[in-house]
Design a protein around this motif. Structure first.
Motif, PDB file in Angstrom:
ATOM      1  N   CYS A 101       0.821  -1.336  -0.001  1.00 19.27           N
ATOM      2  CA  CYS A 101       0.051   0.059  -0.093  1.00 19.27           C
ATOM      3  C   CYS A 101       0.672   1.403  -0.080  1.00 19.27           C
ATOM      4  N   TYR A 102       1.961   1.228   0.824  1.00 16.83           N
ATOM      5  CA  TYR A 102       2.683   2.477   1.136  1.00 16.83           C
ATOM      6  C   TYR A 102       3.985   2.799   0.391  1.00 16.83           C
ATOM      7  N   TRP A 103       4.432   1.689  -0.297  1.00 16.39           N
ATOM      8  CA  TRP A 103       5.841   1.937  -0.873  1.00 16.39           C
ATOM      9  C   TRP A 103       5.665   1.512  -2.464  1.00 16.39           C
ATOM     10  N   LEU A 104       4.802   0.411  -2.741  1.00 18.64           N
ATOM     11  CA  LEU A 104       4.880  -0.032  -4.155  1.00 18.64           C
ATOM     12  C   LEU A 104       4.139   0.734  -5.321  1.00 18.64           C
ATOM     13  N   PRO A 105       3.030   1.407  -5.093  1.00 19.48           N
ATOM     14  CA  PRO A 105       2.483   2.252  -5.903  1.00 19.48           C
ATOM     15  C   PRO A 105       3.392   3.350  -6.560  1.00 19.48           C
ATOM     16  N   ALA A 106       4.218   4.152  -5.992  1.00 22.75           N
ATOM     17  CA  ALA A 106       4.859   5.212  -6.429  1.00 22.75           C
ATOM     18  C   ALA A 106       6.263   4.608  -7.131  1.00 22.75           C
ATOM     19  N   LEU A 107       6.662   3.446  -6.706  1.00 28.22           N
ATOM     20  CA  LEU A 107       7.868   2.691  -7.244  1.00 28.22           C
ATOM     21  C   LEU A 107       7.226   2.042  -8.584  1.00 28.22           C
ATOM     22  N   PHE A 108       6.326   1.677  -8.782  1.00 25.23           N
ATOM     23  CA  PHE A 108       5.769   1.254  -9.793  1.00 25.23           C
ATOM     24  C   PHE A 108       5.720   2.088 -11.137  1.00 25.23           C
ATOM     25  N   LYS A 109       5.319   3.251 -10.512  1.00 27.12           N
ATOM     26  CA  LYS A 109       4.886   4.478 -11.516  1.00 27.12           C
ATOM     27  C   LYS A 109       6.280   4.858 -11.927  1.00 27.12           C
ATOM     28  N   ARG A 110       7.486   5.077 -11.273  1.00 33.95           N
ATOM     29  CA  ARG A 110       8.607   5.533 -11.493  1.00 33.95           C
ATOM     30  C   ARG A 110       9.411   4.437 -12.539  1.00 33.95           C
ATOM     31  N   PHE A 111       9.215   3.000 -12.091  1.00 31.80           N
ATOM     32  CA  PHE A 111       9.880   2.258 -12.983  1.00 31.80           C
ATOM     33  C   PHE A 111       9.235   1.953 -14.409  1.00 31.80           C
ATOM     34  N   GLN A 112       7.817   2.280 -14.450  1.00 33.18           N
ATOM     35  CA  GLN A 112       7.263   2.293 -15.581  1.00 33.18           C
ATOM     36  C   GLN A 112       7.355   3.509 -16.467  1.00 33.18           C
ATOM     37  N   GLU A 113       7.997   4.556 -15.819  1.00 27.77           N
ATOM     38  CA  GLU A 113       8.357   5.590 -16.603  1.00 27.77           C
ATOM     39  C   GLU A 113       9.689   5.348 -17.620  1.00 27.77           C
ATOM     40  N   LYS A 114      10.164   4.574 -17.036  1.00 27.38           N
ATOM     41  CA  LYS A 114      11.687   4.116 -17.859  1.00 27.38           C
ATOM     42  C   LYS A 114      11.387   2.980 -18.826  1.00 27.38           C
ATOM     43  N   TYR A 115      10.264   2.085 -18.119  1.00 26.79           N
ATOM     44  CA  TYR A 115      10.148   0.724 -18.938  1.00 26.79           C
ATOM     45  C   TYR A 115       8.558   0.565 -18.916  1.00 26.79           C
ATOM     46  N   PRO A 116       7.950   1.330 -19.939  1.00 27.87           N
ATOM     47  CA  PRO A 116       6.477   1.641 -19.911  1.00 27.87           C
ATOM     48  C   PRO A 116       5.843   0.303 -20.210  1.00 27.87           C
ATOM     49  N   ASN A 117       6.340  -0.767 -20.769  1.00 20.35           N
ATOM     50  CA  ASN A 117       5.688  -2.023 -21.189  1.00 20.35           C
ATOM     51  C   ASN A 117       5.798  -3.110 -20.235  1.00 20.35           C
ATOM     52  N   ILE A 118       6.621  -2.821 -19.120  1.00 19.60           N
ATOM     53  CA  ILE A 118       6.235  -3.774 -18.016  1.00 19.60           C
ATOM     54  C   ILE A 118       5.216  -3.911 -17.290  1.00 19.60           C
ATOM     55  N   GLU A 119       4.531  -5.125 -16.930  1.00 20.99           N
ATOM     56  CA  GLU A 119       3.358  -5.408 -16.341  1.00 20.99           C
ATOM     57  C   GLU A 119       3.966  -5.773 -14.844  1.00 20.99           C
ATOM     58  N   PHE A 120       3.026  -5.685 -13.913  1.00 28.80           N
ATOM     59  CA  PHE A 120       3.189  -5.986 -12.312  1.00 28.80           C
ATOM     60  C   PHE A 120       1.860  -6.938 -12.094  1.00 28.80           C
ATOM     61  N   VAL A 121       2.314  -8.031 -11.531  1.00 33.10           N
ATOM     62  CA  VAL A 121       1.316  -8.914 -10.783  1.00 33.10           C
ATOM     63  C   VAL A 121       1.585  -8.965  -9.243  1.00 33.10           C
ATOM     64  N   LEU A 122       0.891  -8.318  -8.515  1.00 32.53           N
ATOM     65  CA  LEU A 122       1.061  -8.049  -7.053  1.00 32.53           C
ATOM     66  C   LEU A 122       0.055  -9.078  -6.287  1.00 32.53           C
ATOM     67  N   GLN A 123       0.728 -10.016  -5.475  1.00 29.75           N
ATOM     68  CA  GLN A 123      -0.171 -10.848  -4.684  1.00 29.75           C
ATOM     69  C   GLN A 123      -0.084 -10.304  -3.039  1.00 29.75           C
ATOM     70  N   GLN A 124      -0.919  -9.904  -2.462  1.00 33.52           N
ATOM     71  CA  GLN A 124      -0.849  -9.296  -1.015  1.00 33.52           C
ATOM     72  C   GLN A 124      -0.908 -10.786  -0.261  1.00 33.52           C
TER      73      GLN A 124
END
Length: 289
Positions: A101-124
């Motif tokens: 909830c508190y770390w990954l959303p911002a990190l996903f966004k920054r990573f996809q700015e560099k690699y826009p076609n990367i997909e994420f599958v997150l299991q909590q």
């Protein structure tokens, strides 16, 4: 490999029809692929019921190998793609709620700015669930406490502090800090760790025992219960940063710390996209607050 993908999709969707729609096949061809696998292996893999399509006992025994084979093929594809630069790929992560909830959303966004076609599958999930997903190859790596990552490779990213969560009206809420011994009188709501719990270890180290009345996996449910006066709890400081619940978070004496780590099997077996994201996490560990 297509047959294995079909089988995985059927299990995820619990339906031959939905799997066919997702993969762009006819239902007949999906059924034929499964039937071909069952004939080849000499066992029944799937069964239909009122709850949809599920694995038989024999199917459950072989399914981890199906998932592992798919992930290895994915790693092969992404390794080939990496020779031309990281353009596509999927990152599969298992994470505890506070991190997701508190770390990954911002990190996903920054990573996809560099690699826009990367997909994420997150299991909590809790620690035990993440360990199982790692063993079965359902996730490429986990983000969880390093204290429960024995048997895997670990890279500690950050130590988060765990705090006492109390209703606003609670007598201890007026104190700047709370001794852990003071948390043994009220009903205690334990965040379910799936085999390991930092609060229980902290109580044990202090030589005291909490009055555990509830075991809950979800941080938000726990905060709602604390607000309602059903008990008190110990949760990650990350949870306190974004909440509208009428609760207070107090530092515990002695401090209770949770070392958050990247937990994985062998890095060489992890898909290239996930290797890139692991490196990205390590490079940005100072920003994880």
């Amino acid at each position: 490999m297509n047959r294995l993908l079909v089988l995985e999709t059927i299990i995820e969707m619990k339906s031959f029809t939905k799997a066919a729609e997702v993969l762009g096949y006819t239902q007949s061809s999906v059924s034929q692929m499964v039937a071909g696998m069952e004939k080849e292996f000499g066992i029944q893999i799937l069964k239909r019921s009122r709850n949809g399509v599920t694995l038989t006992a024999e199917g459950q025994a072989i399914y981890p190998y199906v998932v592992q084979a798919l992930r290895q093929y994915q790693a092969l594809e992404e390794r080939a793609a990496s020779l031309k630069g990281l353009k596509t790929g999927t990152v599969r992560i298992g994470a505890i709620t506070s991190v997701s909830c508190y770390w990954l959303p911002a990190l996903f966004k920054r990573f996809q700015e560099k690699y826009p076609n990367i997909e994420f599958v997150l299991q909590q999930g809790d620690y035990g669930m993440i360990r199982t997903w790692l063993k079965n190859g359902e996730v490429d790596f986990g983000l969880m406490t390093a204290n429960y990552g024995d048997g895997f490779n670990k890279v500690v990213l950050h130590e988060t502090e765990m705090k006492a969560f109390l209703p606003e009206w609670h007598p201890l809420a007026r104190q700047d800090k709370v001794a852990i011994e003071q948390l043994t009188n009220d009903p205690f709501i334990l965040v379910e760790g799936g085999g390991y719990a930092e609060p229980l270890v902290a109580f044990e180290n202090a030589g005291v025992e909490p009055n555990v009345r509830y075991r809950i996996q979800d941080d938000y449910t726990i905060m709602a219960m604390v607000e309602a006066g059903l008990g008190i709890s110990i949760l990650s400081e990350l949870v306190a940063s974004r909440t509208d619940f009428k609760v207070v978070a107090k530092e515990i004496v002695p401090k209770v710390m949770r070392p958050i780590a990247i937990v994985y099997r062998e890095k060489a077996s992890i898909p290239i996209a996930s290797q890139y994201f692991i490196d990205f996490l390590i490079q940005n560990e100072k920003e994880l607050q």
